[in-house]
Design a protein around this motif. Sequence first.
Motif, PDB file in Angstrom:
ATOM      1  N   ALA A 204       0.846  -1.188   0.000  1.00 18.27           N
ATOM      2  CA  ALA A 204       0.000   0.000   0.000  1.00 18.27           C
ATOM      3  C   ALA A 204       0.880   1.237   0.000  1.00 18.27           C
ATOM      4  O   ALA A 204       1.949   1.252   0.614  1.00 18.27           O
ATOM      5  N   PHE A 205       0.434   2.261  -0.707  1.00 19.35           N
ATOM      6  CA  PHE A 205       1.211   3.495  -0.728  1.00 19.35           C
ATOM      7  C   PHE A 205       0.285   4.668  -0.990  1.00 19.35           C
ATOM      8  O   PHE A 205      -0.827   4.535  -1.509  1.00 19.35           O
ATOM      9  N   THR A 206       0.763   5.855  -0.615  1.00 17.98           N
ATOM     10  CA  THR A 206       0.110   7.119  -0.935  1.00 17.98           C
ATOM     11  C   THR A 206       1.076   7.927  -1.785  1.00 17.98           C
ATOM     12  O   THR A 206       2.266   7.980  -1.495  1.00 17.98           O
ATOM     13  N   ASP A 207       0.556   8.532  -2.833  1.00 22.98           N
ATOM     14  CA  ASP A 207       1.349   9.295  -3.797  1.00 22.98           C
ATOM     15  C   ASP A 207       0.880  10.744  -3.719  1.00 22.98           C
ATOM     16  O   ASP A 207      -0.254  11.056  -4.064  1.00 22.98           O
ATOM     17  N   VAL A 208       1.747  11.641  -3.230  1.00 19.12           N
ATOM     18  CA  VAL A 208       1.370  13.020  -2.941  1.00 19.12           C
ATOM     19  C   VAL A 208       2.364  13.974  -3.585  1.00 19.12           C
ATOM     20  O   VAL A 208       3.576  13.823  -3.413  1.00 19.12           O
ATOM     21  N   GLY A 209       1.867  14.985  -4.280  1.00 15.06           N
ATOM     22  CA  GLY A 209       2.718  16.037  -4.806  1.00 15.06           C
ATOM     23  C   GLY A 209       3.367  15.666  -6.129  1.00 15.06           C
ATOM     24  O   GLY A 209       3.125  14.598  -6.708  1.00 15.06           O
ATOM     25  N   SER A 210       4.211  16.566  -6.624  1.00 18.20           N
ATOM     26  CA  SER A 210       4.919  16.326  -7.878  1.00 18.20           C
ATOM     27  C   SER A 210       6.281  17.005  -7.807  1.00 18.20           C
ATOM     28  O   SER A 210       6.456  18.007  -7.120  1.00 18.20           O
ATOM     29  N   GLY A 211       7.227  16.425  -8.528  1.00 18.05           N
ATOM     30  CA  GLY A 211       8.598  16.918  -8.507  1.00 18.05           C
ATOM     31  C   GLY A 211       9.554  15.766  -8.302  1.00 18.05           C
ATOM     32  O   GLY A 211       9.200  14.593  -8.530  1.00 18.05           O
ATOM     33  N   SER A 212      10.774  16.051  -7.872  1.00 20.94           N
ATOM     34  CA  SER A 212      11.738  14.985  -7.639  1.00 20.94           C
ATOM     35  C   SER A 212      11.232  14.084  -6.520  1.00 20.94           C
ATOM     36  O   SER A 212      10.697  14.551  -5.512  1.00 20.94           O
ATOM     37  N   PRO A 213      11.378  12.754  -6.680  1.00 24.35           N
ATOM     38  CA  PRO A 213      10.721  11.833  -5.750  1.00 24.35           C
ATOM     39  C   PRO A 213      11.423  11.686  -4.403  1.00 24.35           C
ATOM     40  O   PRO A 213      12.648  11.701  -4.308  1.00 24.35           O
ATOM     41  N   VAL A 214      10.592  11.536  -3.378  1.00 26.48           N
ATOM     42  CA  VAL A 214      11.031  11.198  -2.019  1.00 26.48           C
ATOM     43  C   VAL A 214      10.224   9.986  -1.584  1.00 26.48           C
ATOM     44  O   VAL A 214       8.992   9.998  -1.663  1.00 26.48           O
ATOM     45  N   VAL A 215      10.905   8.939  -1.139  1.00 28.98           N
ATOM     46  CA  VAL A 215      10.245   7.736  -0.638  1.00 28.98           C
ATOM     47  C   VAL A 215      10.359   7.745   0.885  1.00 28.98           C
ATOM     48  O   VAL A 215      11.457   7.851   1.444  1.00 28.98           O
ATOM     49  N   TRP A 216       9.198   7.650   1.545  1.00 31.64           N
ATOM     50  CA  TRP A 216       9.113   7.743   3.001  1.00 31.64           C
ATOM     51  C   TRP A 216       8.853   6.358   3.577  1.00 31.64           C
ATOM     52  O   TRP A 216       7.899   5.667   3.172  1.00 31.64           O
ATOM     53  N   LEU A 217       9.660   5.956   4.562  1.00 32.72           N
ATOM     54  CA  LEU A 217       9.623   4.607   5.116  1.00 32.72           C
ATOM     55  C   LEU A 217       9.435   4.678   6.634  1.00 32.72           C
ATOM     56  O   LEU A 217      10.271   5.217   7.349  1.00 32.72           O
ATOM     57  N   HIS A 218       8.353   4.109   7.106  1.00 31.70           N
ATOM     58  CA  HIS A 218       7.942   4.246   8.503  1.00 31.70           C
ATOM     59  C   HIS A 218       8.642   3.264   9.428  1.00 31.70           C
ATOM     60  O   HIS A 218       9.342   2.346   8.999  1.00 31.70           O
ATOM     61  N   GLY A 219       8.405   3.440  10.722  1.00 30.40           N
ATOM     62  CA  GLY A 219       8.989   2.590  11.748  1.00 30.40           C
ATOM     63  C   GLY A 219       8.193   1.319  11.983  1.00 30.40           C
ATOM     64  O   GLY A 219       7.159   1.071  11.351  1.00 30.40           O
ATOM     65  N   SER A 220       8.660   0.504  12.936  1.00 33.40           N
ATOM     66  CA  SER A 220       8.064  -0.812  13.186  1.00 33.40           C
ATOM     67  C   SER A 220       7.138  -0.821  14.392  1.00 33.40           C
ATOM     68  O   SER A 220       6.676  -1.888  14.800  1.00 33.40           O
ATOM     69  N   GLY A 221       6.880   0.322  14.976  1.00 36.64           N
ATOM     70  CA  GLY A 221       6.033   0.356  16.163  1.00 36.64           C
ATOM     71  C   GLY A 221       4.640  -0.153  15.886  1.00 36.64           C
ATOM     72  O   GLY A 221       4.152  -0.109  14.752  1.00 36.64           O
ATOM     73  N   PRO A 222       3.949  -0.657  16.913  1.00 32.46           N
ATOM     74  CA  PRO A 222       2.591  -1.164  16.714  1.00 32.46           C
ATOM     75  C   PRO A 222       1.674  -0.067  16.212  1.00 32.46           C
ATOM     76  O   PRO A 222       1.678   1.052  16.703  1.00 32.46           O
ATOM     77  N   GLY A 223       0.895  -0.402  15.190  1.00 34.34           N
ATOM     78  CA  GLY A 223      -0.028   0.562  14.609  1.00 34.34           C
ATOM     79  C   GLY A 223       0.607   1.517  13.629  1.00 34.34           C
ATOM     80  O   GLY A 223      -0.055   2.425  13.124  1.00 34.34           O
ATOM     81  N   ALA A 224       1.898   1.336  13.319  1.00 31.98           N
ATOM     82  CA  ALA A 224       2.571   2.251  12.401  1.00 31.98           C
ATOM     83  C   ALA A 224       2.080   2.036  10.978  1.00 31.98           C
ATOM     84  O   ALA A 224       1.825   0.915  10.541  1.00 31.98           O
ATOM     85  N   THR A 225       1.947   3.135  10.256  1.00 37.20           N
ATOM     86  CA  THR A 225       1.703   3.125   8.819  1.00 37.20           C
ATOM     87  C   THR A 225       2.514   4.275   8.231  1.00 37.20           C
ATOM     88  O   THR A 225       3.003   5.143   8.962  1.00 37.20           O
ATOM     89  N   GLY A 226       2.620   4.289   6.915  1.00 43.19           N
ATOM     90  CA  GLY A 226       3.331   5.388   6.295  1.00 43.19           C
ATOM     91  C   GLY A 226       2.723   6.729   6.621  1.00 43.19           C
ATOM     92  O   GLY A 226       3.413   7.676   7.012  1.00 43.19           O
TER      93      GLY A 226
END
Length: 274
Positions: A16-38
Amino acid sequence: MTNTADTVDVGDTRLAFTDVGSGSPVVWLHGSGPGATGMSNFGGNLAAFQDHRNIVLDLPGWGNSPRPAPDEPLIFHAAERVRRAMTALGIERAHLVGNSYGGAVAMRLATRHPDLVDRLVLMAPGGVLPADAPPWPVGLDRLFAYMAAQKPSREAMAEFVRLMVYDETLATEALIDERYEASLRAHPELPIPPNFGDLTPDLPLIAAPTLLVWGREDQTVPLTWASTLLAGIPDAELRVLPHCRHWVQYERAPEFNHIVREFLQGGAAAAAEG
């Protein structure tokens, strides 16, 4: 600012992913805590990065991404799925921003596929443990205890969330509820502690300029652990924010956004010239 949520085929699963904005790409990677999502990790930061194409992923087994059954360390498994996601989304090269476990996933990707990574931003990343661990810092201890519980309680989640922030007023009832409900939907069935994998031997392979961002009072991945990363990554710098624990991007969002934007633009000198 466009905002689309979807899933991407990475061969053996979908992320699953969310795609927001436009321009040079940044990939955001979340932590492992319970209930974590991007988006629970980074949704509050994205408005400051709307001149980038922001790909915010749910890593395998978290959020709306199905739980994997890997026969390899979690960091290694997740990094390969991130690589496949980038290929499927037409991203040839990107900045990577990773929090905790997501920081470790970003580092693994940078060691194995340096051509895909422009700059690295790592907030108290995992994947590198000191020789004397365990015992675990209290934040990791609570995280593993929550993962191990057959039916974790909301109070256990509240205790965990309060440990993530220095200013406990930021551990709102709404935030606790959100994380608790998300944790019940995607409660991991993993050995405790999980086999995350050790990145220490590979740190010298990281060619990308790297910014480490740490909360001085972090009780999950302590600031004292940063020395191994600074010594091992050839082009690494460290910014420490006082009165801040593990969720730097949430607790100190304005400062975090400013520091990271400056770094992605090439640093203070490049920003001044621009």
